[in-house]
Motif scaffolding. Structure first.
Motif, PDB file in Angstrom:
ATOM      1  N   GLY A 191       0.806  -1.214   0.000  1.00 25.14           N
ATOM      2  CA  GLY A 191       0.000   0.000   0.000  1.00 25.14           C
ATOM      3  C   GLY A 191       0.839   1.265   0.000  1.00 25.14           C
ATOM      4  O   GLY A 191       0.531   2.231  -0.719  1.00 25.14           O
ATOM      5  N   MET A 192       1.917   1.287   0.787  1.00 26.89           N
ATOM      6  CA  MET A 192       2.766   2.470   0.825  1.00 26.89           C
ATOM      7  C   MET A 192       3.532   2.649  -0.485  1.00 26.89           C
ATOM      8  O   MET A 192       3.753   3.777  -0.936  1.00 26.89           O
ATOM      9  CB  MET A 192       3.734   2.375   2.001  1.00 26.89           C
ATOM     10  CG  MET A 192       3.063   2.459   3.369  1.00 26.89           C
ATOM     11  SD  MET A 192       1.991   3.914   3.565  1.00 26.89           S
ATOM     12  CE  MET A 192       3.154   5.259   3.394  1.00 26.89           C
ATOM     13  N   LYS A 193       3.915   1.531  -1.104  1.00 30.74           N
ATOM     14  CA  LYS A 193       4.591   1.640  -2.399  1.00 30.74           C
ATOM     15  C   LYS A 193       3.629   2.179  -3.453  1.00 30.74           C
ATOM     16  O   LYS A 193       3.992   3.036  -4.271  1.00 30.74           O
ATOM     17  CB  LYS A 193       5.133   0.282  -2.832  1.00 30.74           C
ATOM     18  CG  LYS A 193       5.972   0.357  -4.109  1.00 30.74           C
ATOM     19  CD  LYS A 193       6.705  -0.942  -4.381  1.00 30.74           C
ATOM     20  CE  LYS A 193       7.623  -0.778  -5.596  1.00 30.74           C
ATOM     21  NZ  LYS A 193       8.388  -2.020  -5.878  1.00 30.74           N
ATOM     22  N   SER A 209      11.771  10.287  -2.946  1.00 31.00           N
ATOM     23  CA  SER A 209      12.723   9.201  -2.722  1.00 31.00           C
ATOM     24  C   SER A 209      12.130   8.123  -1.812  1.00 31.00           C
ATOM     25  O   SER A 209      11.200   8.376  -1.031  1.00 31.00           O
ATOM     26  CB  SER A 209      14.009   9.741  -2.097  1.00 31.00           C
ATOM     27  OG  SER A 209      13.760  10.222  -0.790  1.00 31.00           O
ATOM     28  N   LYS A 210      12.701   6.917  -1.902  1.00 33.64           N
ATOM     29  CA  LYS A 210      12.258   5.818  -1.044  1.00 33.64           C
ATOM     30  C   LYS A 210      12.552   6.122   0.413  1.00 33.64           C
ATOM     31  O   LYS A 210      11.793   5.736   1.308  1.00 33.64           O
ATOM     32  CB  LYS A 210      12.950   4.519  -1.468  1.00 33.64           C
ATOM     33  CG  LYS A 210      12.511   4.011  -2.833  1.00 33.64           C
ATOM     34  CD  LYS A 210      13.187   2.692  -3.159  1.00 33.64           C
ATOM     35  CE  LYS A 210      12.719   2.167  -4.523  1.00 33.64           C
ATOM     36  NZ  LYS A 210      13.374   0.876  -4.873  1.00 33.64           N
ATOM     37  N   GLY A 211      13.655   6.825   0.672  1.00 32.85           N
ATOM     38  CA  GLY A 211      13.982   7.197   2.042  1.00 32.85           C
ATOM     39  C   GLY A 211      12.934   8.110   2.643  1.00 32.85           C
ATOM     40  O   GLY A 211      12.567   7.975   3.815  1.00 32.85           O
ATOM     41  N   THR A 212      12.440   9.036   1.843  1.00 29.16           N
ATOM     42  CA  THR A 212      11.402   9.950   2.316  1.00 29.16           C
ATOM     43  C   THR A 212      10.130   9.189   2.640  1.00 29.16           C
ATOM     44  O   THR A 212       9.487   9.421   3.672  1.00 29.16           O
ATOM     45  CB  THR A 212      11.111  11.031   1.251  1.00 29.16           C
ATOM     46  OG1 THR A 212      12.308  11.763   0.988  1.00 29.16           O
ATOM     47  CG2 THR A 212      10.020  11.977   1.719  1.00 29.16           C
ATOM     48  N   TRP A 213       9.761   8.251   1.755  1.00 24.13           N
ATOM     49  CA  TRP A 213       8.561   7.462   2.008  1.00 24.13           C
ATOM     50  C   TRP A 213       8.731   6.557   3.220  1.00 24.13           C
ATOM     51  O   TRP A 213       7.807   6.360   4.004  1.00 24.13           O
ATOM     52  CB  TRP A 213       8.200   6.628   0.785  1.00 24.13           C
ATOM     53  CG  TRP A 213       7.374   7.384  -0.191  1.00 24.13           C
ATOM     54  CD1 TRP A 213       7.727   7.797  -1.429  1.00 24.13           C
ATOM     55  CD2 TRP A 213       6.036   7.865   0.011  1.00 24.13           C
ATOM     56  NE1 TRP A 213       6.709   8.501  -2.023  1.00 24.13           N
ATOM     57  CE2 TRP A 213       5.659   8.561  -1.174  1.00 24.13           C
ATOM     58  CE3 TRP A 213       5.129   7.785   1.058  1.00 24.13           C
ATOM     59  CZ2 TRP A 213       4.409   9.152  -1.316  1.00 24.13           C
ATOM     60  CZ3 TRP A 213       3.887   8.374   0.916  1.00 24.13           C
ATOM     61  CH2 TRP A 213       3.542   9.044  -0.263  1.00 24.13           C
ATOM     62  N   GLY A 214       9.936   5.997   3.391  1.00 22.08           N
ATOM     63  CA  GLY A 214      10.191   5.155   4.554  1.00 22.08           C
ATOM     64  C   GLY A 214      10.036   5.927   5.856  1.00 22.08           C
ATOM     65  O   GLY A 214       9.460   5.431   6.830  1.00 22.08           O
TER      66      GLY A 214
END
Length: 371
Positions: free
Chosen positions: A136-138, A156-161
């Motif tokens: 869901g987050m992806k 970025s993936k880091g921001t989403w993480g």
């Protein structure tokens, strides 16, 4: 104004909906449960089957819809003129031009299929929910990037993480730590641990209801709630073996027995029985028990929501799930035809590579997720 779809998908059925059961909004509910789940995202919907998931997003009209993909998935525009593949609308309900629908699809194999221990009841629920959260987050990240004015400047993936981490901390703090902290002020006045837990849960449910009411009033979230309704309607349309076109999907209820909103309410109720035996220790131990107990409560709630989906035709089961269905009226809205077309595009992308309804019990391991 929106126009009605003119073409149908060649793989769609033309049978009448296998449902005469109606939910509290007066719309149809399918009589069978299918291994399909989903989630509303920004200007789109994510749909998940047994071994694939896909997210369909309506890009802004100014964009040309030529996506670059995201990692290991496939991505392609449904159309370049704002119309869906089945001939759905080119203008939104306000008369504004619609952008193209872009679909991103990925294969997925649940850890539950790889390890026998993960198949144990409750444990499987925790694993399935973590996997659903990850997908869901992806999907949410893909949808957010699709709305950027500069497509090359992706989040970025880091921001989403970090965003996921903050979201989890906020949820645990608001719905678990805060209620037990407030209830602890009256710990000595309450006669026993059962009364203490009941007061704590009353506070927790009150916070939960207030939270749902507050976000339902946020204007910027209205379209997300509309896509949430579109997701439910399209899943129900598929479960009823009806034709997957917007004009048919709109006949079904925007409420669903396996909805995540109902799941959260079940979490609140189950936590009463899980935490009552712990008693009334010092506040720090109460807080620690609530944090550590989140996984157990979520796993049990998963089993309940799974059972409810499979037994939806029993009137008393629908009665038990009635409060959750009413809460969904806060988190869903009636979608437009163009929003239903986006939801259908996501589901059809999954159906292009698998047939969830024909899957075996072994195939469905880890798949019975919330809708």
């Amino acid at each position: 104004m929106s126009t009605e779809p003119t073409d149908t998908d060649p793989t769609a059925t033309a049978t009448a909906p296998v449902s005469e059961v109606r939910l509290s909004d007066g719309r149809l509910m399918p009589i069978r449960d299918a291994p399909v789940g989903g989630q509303a995202v920004l200007e789109g919907v994510m749909m998940r089957g047994v071994s694939h998931w896909a997210v369909a997003v309506r890009e802004p009209a100014a964009l040309d819809g030529d996506g670059d993909g995201d990692g290991g998935g496939t991505e392609a525009p449904i159309s370049g003129n704002g119309a869906s593949a089945n001939g759905a609308v080119e203008l939104d309900p306000e008369g504004q031009p619609l952008g193209p629908i872009v679909v991103h699809r990925e294969a997925f194999v649940s850890k539950i299929k790889r390890h026998r221990f993960y198949r144990v009841p409750v444990v499987r629920g925790v694993v399935a929910l973590v996997e659903s959260l990850t997908i869901g987050m992806k999907a949410l990240g893909i949808s957010a990037n699709a709305q950027l004015d500069e497509p090359d400047e992706e989040i970025s993936k880091g921001t989403w993480g970090f965003a996921v981490f903050l979201s989890l901390v906020f949820a645990i703090g608001l719905f678990f730590v805060l209620p037990v902290t407030i209830a602890s002020f009256w710990k000595d006045q309450l006669g026993n641990s059962v009364f203490f837990v009941l007061v704590e849960k009353a506070i927790r449910i009150s916070i939960f209801l207030a939270y749902l009411w507050a976000i339902s009033k946020v204007k910027d979230l209205r379209r997300v709630f509309e896509y949430h309704g579109a997701e439910h309607k399209v899943i129900s349309c598929y479960e009823a073996n009806d034709e997957l076109v917007p004009e048919r999907a709109k006949l079904y209820s925007r409420l669903h027995l396996r909805c995540g909103t109902s799941f959260l309410l079940i979490v609140m109720i189950i936590s009463v029985f899980v935490f009552a035996p712990i008693g009334r220790p010092a506040l720090q131990w109460l807080i620690l028990s609530r944090i550590l107990g989140v996984a157990l409560v979520a796993g049990l709630a998963y089993e309940v929501i799974r059972w409810a989906g499979r037994n939806r035709m029993k009137r008393w089961v629908r009665g038990l799930m009635w409060p959750g269905l009413q809460l969904q009226k806060l988190t869903t809205r009636e979608p437009s035809l163009d929003q239903l077309a986006v939801s259908i595009a996501a589901l059809k992308s999954v159906l292009e590579v698998e047939n969830p309804s024909a899957s075996t019990d072994e195939d469905r391991l880890g798949m019975e997720v919330v809708a």
